[in-house]
Design a protein around this motif. Sequence first.
Motif, PDB file in Angstrom:
ATOM      1  N   MET A 174       0.831  -1.201   0.000  1.00 20.52           N
ATOM      2  CA  MET A 174       0.000   0.000   0.000  1.00 20.52           C
ATOM      3  C   MET A 174       0.858   1.240   0.000  1.00 20.52           C
ATOM      4  SD  MET A 174      -2.660   1.328   2.752  1.00 20.52           S
ATOM      5  CE  MET A 174      -1.574   2.690   3.102  1.00 20.52           C
TER       6      MET A 174
ATOM      7  N   PRO B  70      -0.913   7.582   1.241  1.00 19.20           N
ATOM      8  CA  PRO B  70      -1.888   8.389   0.506  1.00 19.20           C
ATOM      9  C   PRO B  70      -1.452   9.841   0.427  1.00 19.20           C
ATOM     10  CG  PRO B  70      -2.649   8.019   2.723  1.00 19.20           C
ATOM     11  CD  PRO B  70      -1.355   7.272   2.589  1.00 19.20           C
ATOM     12  N   ALA B  71      -1.828  10.466  -0.650  1.00 19.88           N
ATOM     13  CA  ALA B  71      -1.610  11.904  -0.725  1.00 19.88           C
ATOM     14  C   ALA B  71      -2.549  12.574   0.253  1.00 19.88           C
ATOM     15  CB  ALA B  71      -1.900  12.378  -2.144  1.00 19.88           C
ATOM     16  N   PRO B  72      -2.158  13.721   0.773  1.00 25.45           N
ATOM     17  CA  PRO B  72      -3.062  14.410   1.690  1.00 25.45           C
ATOM     18  C   PRO B  72      -4.397  14.640   1.003  1.00 25.45           C
ATOM     19  CG  PRO B  72      -0.987  15.614   1.433  1.00 25.45           C
ATOM     20  CD  PRO B  72      -0.933  14.452   0.507  1.00 25.45           C
ATOM     21  N   ALA B  73      -5.437  14.224   1.622  1.00 20.83           N
ATOM     22  CA  ALA B  73      -6.738  14.333   0.996  1.00 20.83           C
ATOM     23  C   ALA B  73      -7.599  15.309   1.766  1.00 20.83           C
ATOM     24  CB  ALA B  73      -7.416  12.973   0.952  1.00 20.83           C
ATOM     25  N   GLY B  74      -8.708  15.641   1.188  1.00 22.77           N
ATOM     26  CA  GLY B  74      -9.682  16.456   1.890  1.00 22.77           C
ATOM     27  C   GLY B  74      -9.339  17.924   1.826  1.00 22.77           C
ATOM     28  N   PRO B  75     -10.197  18.717   2.410  1.00 21.96           N
ATOM     29  CA  PRO B  75     -10.008  20.161   2.391  1.00 21.96           C
ATOM     30  C   PRO B  75      -8.723  20.524   3.126  1.00 21.96           C
ATOM     31  CG  PRO B  75     -12.144  19.558   3.317  1.00 21.96           C
ATOM     32  CD  PRO B  75     -11.359  18.306   3.147  1.00 21.96           C
TER      33      PRO B  75
ATOM     34  N   PRO C 156      -6.220  21.714   5.802  1.00 21.49           N
ATOM     35  CA  PRO C 156      -6.421  21.559   7.235  1.00 21.49           C
ATOM     36  C   PRO C 156      -6.948  22.842   7.861  1.00 21.49           C
ATOM     37  CG  PRO C 156      -4.093  21.435   6.639  1.00 21.49           C
ATOM     38  CD  PRO C 156      -4.878  21.393   5.381  1.00 21.49           C
ATOM     39  N   ALA C 157      -7.848  22.669   8.785  1.00 22.55           N
ATOM     40  CA  ALA C 157      -8.411  23.824   9.465  1.00 22.55           C
ATOM     41  C   ALA C 157      -7.304  24.512  10.248  1.00 22.55           C
ATOM     42  CB  ALA C 157      -9.518  23.380  10.399  1.00 22.55           C
TER      43      ALA C 157
ATOM     44  N   LEU D 260      -5.035  24.972  12.795  1.00 26.31           N
ATOM     45  CA  LEU D 260      -4.639  23.995  13.811  1.00 26.31           C
ATOM     46  C   LEU D 260      -3.870  24.621  14.962  1.00 26.31           C
ATOM     47  CD1 LEU D 260      -3.728  20.867  11.677  1.00 26.31           C
ATOM     48  CD2 LEU D 260      -5.778  21.302  13.007  1.00 26.31           C
TER      49      LEU D 260
ATOM     50  N   PHE E  28      -3.277  26.180  18.569  1.00 24.86           N
ATOM     51  CA  PHE E  28      -3.956  26.007  19.849  1.00 24.86           C
ATOM     52  C   PHE E  28      -4.164  27.365  20.511  1.00 24.86           C
ATOM     53  CE2 PHE E  28      -2.076  21.771  19.336  1.00 24.86           C
ATOM     54  CZ  PHE E  28      -3.230  21.026  19.494  1.00 24.86           C
TER      55      PHE E  28
ATOM     56  N   THR F  80     -10.816  14.005  22.618  1.00 22.90           N
ATOM     57  CA  THR F  80     -10.933  13.798  21.171  1.00 22.90           C
ATOM     58  C   THR F  80     -11.136  15.116  20.438  1.00 22.90           C
ATOM     59  OG1 THR F  80     -13.328  13.513  21.233  1.00 22.90           O
ATOM     60  CG2 THR F  80     -11.991  11.531  21.508  1.00 22.90           C
ATOM     61  N   MET F  81     -11.096  16.227  21.181  1.00 21.31           N
ATOM     62  CA  MET F  81     -11.318  17.525  20.541  1.00 21.31           C
ATOM     63  C   MET F  81      -9.982  18.234  20.332  1.00 21.31           C
ATOM     64  SD  MET F  81     -14.674  18.859  22.592  1.00 21.31           S
ATOM     65  CE  MET F  81     -14.731  20.438  21.769  1.00 21.31           C
ATOM     66  N   HIS F  82      -9.996  19.113  19.338  1.00 21.42           N
ATOM     67  CA  HIS F  82      -8.783  19.871  19.058  1.00 21.42           C
ATOM     68  C   HIS F  82      -8.746  21.088  19.979  1.00 21.42           C
ATOM     69  CE1 HIS F  82      -6.209  22.731  16.798  1.00 21.42           C
ATOM     70  NE2 HIS F  82      -5.483  21.647  16.747  1.00 21.42           N
ATOM     71  N   ILE F  83      -8.394  20.853  21.233  1.00 18.89           N
ATOM     72  CA  ILE F  83      -8.280  21.954  22.181  1.00 18.89           C
ATOM     73  C   ILE F  83      -6.918  21.838  22.866  1.00 18.89           C
ATOM     74  CG2 ILE F  83     -10.741  22.117  22.636  1.00 18.89           C
ATOM     75  CD1 ILE F  83     -10.279  20.565  25.220  1.00 18.89           C
TER      76      ILE F  83
END
Lengths: 274, 317
Positions: A1, A4-9, A11-12, A14, A16, A114-117
Motif C-alpha cells: 500500500m 496516501p496523498a493528503p486528501a480532503g479540504p 487543514p483547518a 490547527l 492552539f 478527542t477535541m482539538h483543544i
Amino acid sequence: MSTPAPAGPAPADLRFHPLRDSATMLRRNLKHMLRYPSLTVMLVGMPIVFLLLFVYVFGGTLGAGLGGASGGRDAYVDYVTPAIILMTVTAVVQGTAISVAMDLTEGIIARFRTMHIARVSVLTGHVLGSVIQAAFALAVVIGVALLVGFRPAAGVGGWLATAGFLVALTFALVWLSVALGQVSKSVEAASNVGMPLLLLPFLGSGFVPTDSMPAGLRWFAEYQPFTPIIETLRGLLMGTPVGHNAAVALGWCALIALGGHLWSKRLFNREYAR
Amino acid sequence: MHTQHSAIAATGLRKSFGDHVVLDGIDLDVPRGSVFSLLGANGAGKTTTVKVLSTLIRADAGSAWVAGHDLTTEPDAVRAAIGVTGQFSAVDNLLTGRENLHLMADLHHLPRGDGKRRAGRLLEQFDLVEAAGKPVSTYSGGMRRRLDLAMTLVGSPRVIFLDEPTTGLDPRSRRGMWQIVRELVAGGVTIFLTTQYLEEADELADRIAVLDRGRLVAEGTADQLKRRIPGGHVRLRFADPLGLDAAARLLGEVSRDDDALTLRVPSDGSLRSLKTLIDRLDDRAIEVDELSVHTPDLDDVFLALTGNPHDEKVTSR
C-alpha cells in the motif's frame, strides 16, 4: 500500500489557544462551584471550626505557653491565625483533588480528549478555579479571625505582600493537588490524598513553637516546607522577623508548582485507559 | 486502497491490553459521505476500534488515516475533523443542556453570537428546547444521548463516530436517533457507527463489517452479506411422525428434524411458491400443524459468520 496523498479540504486552523480554552474551562469550573456550593461551604467551614476550637478550647493554655508579655488567648489568636490561613489553602486544594478525581470519572473528559483543544486547559481550568475559590475562602476565614480577636500588625504593604504570597502558595499546592487527584483510583481515595497536607501544619510551627517539641520531631518540623511558609505568613502579618524564611518558602512554592505542573501534565497525557 | 476518497482508511490495526488481543489486524475503507457500520457482540472490539480511530488510544501496529490525516503523525488534524459520541454519555452533568452546547461552541472558538445561534438551532433540532435550562443530571437516557450528539455537531465535524448510539434507548428514541443520522448523512457527513443491533446496521449503513473477536469476518452491503448465507426456507411442523414421513417423501430435498417433527423446505418466501407448496400437501391430505416462513436476515448472517451463537449472541430487536 502506498502512502496516501493528503486528501480532503485544507487543514483547518490547527493553532492552539491555551489561554482562551483555559478561560472556557475556568468558567465551567466556576459554574460547578456556584451550582453545587456544598463542597465550598465545607472547605471554608473546616478551618473556621479549627480556628474556633484552637482559640476558645485550647487557646488559654497554649497562649500561656507562648511566654509573651501579654500571653493567654489574645496572644494565641495572633499566633495561630497564620496556621489557620495555611490550613484554609490546604483544605481548598484538597477539594481540588476531589473535583479533579470526580471530573475524570465523567465522560466529558473523554470528549475533551478527542477535541482539538489545548489539553492543558482542562487542568488549568481547575487550577484557576481553585485559586479563586481559595481567595474567597481566605477572605471569609480572615474575616472570622478578625472577629475573634486577630490583630495583625501589617499595613497595606504587608497585606498586599501576604495576598501575593498566598496566591503563589495556593498556585503551587493546587498543581500538586491536581496531580494527586489524577493518580487517585477513585473519588474516595482523592479525598484522602490531601490528608498529609492538612496534617503538616501541625508538625511544624503552626500551632505551637517548634522549640517545645522533642528533638526528632523538632528537626522534622524545622525542615519541612510548611514551617518557613508559616513563619513567612507570620512575619508578613504580625511583623515578626522573616529572615531567610521568605526565600526558602518561595523556593518551596516554585519547586512544588513546577513538580506538580509537570507531573499533572504527564498524568493527563498518559494513554487513556478508562 | 482509495484513501483519496476515503473518510477513514486503516490497514492492519492491532491492539492488545496485556495478553488480551482486542484488535487482531483490522482493515477498513470508508468512503466519504457514507454510513459504515461495525457490527459485533459485546467484547468484539468495536469500542476499541472507535477509541483508536478517534485518537483516544494508540494502536500497537498498523496505520490509519481519518479525514485524510495520519492518525499517528497528525492527531491534532484528525481531532479537528472528527466528532465522537461514545457509548457513555460525554456530557457535563452539572451544567444545563444549553450550557453544555455553549461550552462546545467556546471550545471551537465560535464567535459568541454564532455559538448561541448554533446552540439554539441544535436544541430545536434535537427537541431539547424545553429542557435547555435544566441540569443534564435530570435528563432521561434518550435526552442525554441527543444532547451528546448535538454537542458533537457544534464543531461541524466531517467524520462522526457513533459508538453504540442507541444502546439502552427505547424504540421511539432509537428511531429518532436513526432519523438524525440519516439527516446528517444527507448533509455530506461520514458516519462510523458501531452497533450490536443488526436491525440498526440494516436500516442505516451503506456498508457493514462484522467484527468477531478482533477480526473482520465479513464486509459488504446488507444485501451482499445476506446473499452469503443459505437462502430462506419454509418450516413445517407436523402432528405426528406419519405426516412428517409422508411430507418428506412428497417434497424430496428437505432437511428434517424427527424430534421436533419439522421439515425445512427451501423457498424464496413468495406467495406463488407458498401456494404451490400448500396445494401439493393438500392434494395428499397431509395435515400440517404449523407453517412459518423464514427470510434470511442479518441474524442468520451473523450467526453463520461468527459461529458462536451461544457466546454473547448479538441481539436483534
